[in-house]
Design a protein around this motif. Structure first.
Motif: not given
Length: 251
Positions: A79-89, A91-94, A148-152, A212-214
């Motif tokens: 659930l929390l990583i969904t917020l991180f994914n929003i920020d990722q996308i 940033a990559r797809v303005p 593709a949007m989060i570049e895996w 830091v993405l792992l």
């Protein structure tokens, strides 16, 4: 306000220990505020994505998340990583914005992908699709578009998820929640972000600390990411510029 007030809820300082119902409430509160803001931005043809619905679903974000939790037994980190994914996308797809037209499809897709990447046990796509209210063929397409949007980049650190959790508590619209051991709503960590300005605390630089993405235990490069609050501020600027461009020119 006293900590034992019936209007406030004490929750554990670590997200792993938080009741999942409270976590859902916190996430939904943030997303609903973000949606309310972004829905005021005019929708342009170039900003359309696979996640856009023709009309906003009738179910609220809170009820949608509750439905997903009920039928898929989703984990808190997912659930929390969904917020991180929003920020990722963002940033990559303005051009992408989380709105009432995109939020529900984004949520079920993010949870589907993150469950597969983070959890030992997860549901088949057919179940995620049925719970999410979309055809499984559509979820399959959304899953590929999402990756593709989060570049895996499926992983993030536990510390990042904890930061999101703390900020969700601190910025809750009704100020209902507080962490165990917090003396007052202002006793937040130095890494928290100001909701209105998008700036960090005085002890930090103005930008959000890098994440830091792992992947498979390997540390990748640092990636500077805007926060959800910063995306809201940027969206407000875009809206103002669009309004100014639409005004008649005066010599």
């Amino acid at each position: 306000m006293e900590s034992d007030s019936p209007h406030r809820v004490e929750i554990p300082p670590n997200f792993e220990d938080a009741p999942i119902d409270d976590l859902v409430q916190l996430i939904a509160d943030m997303l609903e505020r973000l949606i309310s803001h972004n829905d005021r931005i005019p929708l342009s043809p170039e900003s359309l994505t696979r996640f856009h619905s023709r009309s906003a679903p009738s179910i609220s974000v809170l009820d949608y998340l509750k439905r997903i939790v009920r039928f898929t037994n989703v984990e808190k980190s997912v659930l929390l990583i969904t917020l991180f994914n929003i920020d990722q996308i963002c940033a990559r797809v303005p051009l992408f914005t989380l709105s009432s037209l995109t939020c529900h499809r984004f949520l079920i897709t993010s949870i589907t992908v993150a469950s597969k990447g983070l959890c030992d046990a997860f549901c088949p796509n057919a179940l995620y699709a049925r719970v999410g209210g979309i055809p499984v063929t559509e979820l399959n397409v959304l899953e590929r578009a999402f990756l593709a949007m989060i570049e895996w980049r499926l992983m993030c650190t536990r510390e990042i998820l904890q930061e999101y959790y703390v900020n969700l508590v601190r910025t809750h619209s009704a100020g209902r929640y507080f962490l165990t051991g917090a003396d007052s709503p202002s006793s937040s960590s130095d890494s928290e972000i100001d909701l209105d300005s998008g700036a960090s605390s005085p002890t930090e630089t103005p930008s959000q600390p890098s994440a830091v993405l792992l992947e498979h235990g390997t540390m990748h490069e640092f990636v500077t990411r805007p926060t959800i609050e910063q995306n809201m501020a940027f969206a407000a600027l875009q809206q103002l510029q669009a309004q100014q461009e639409g005004m008649p020119h005066r010599p």
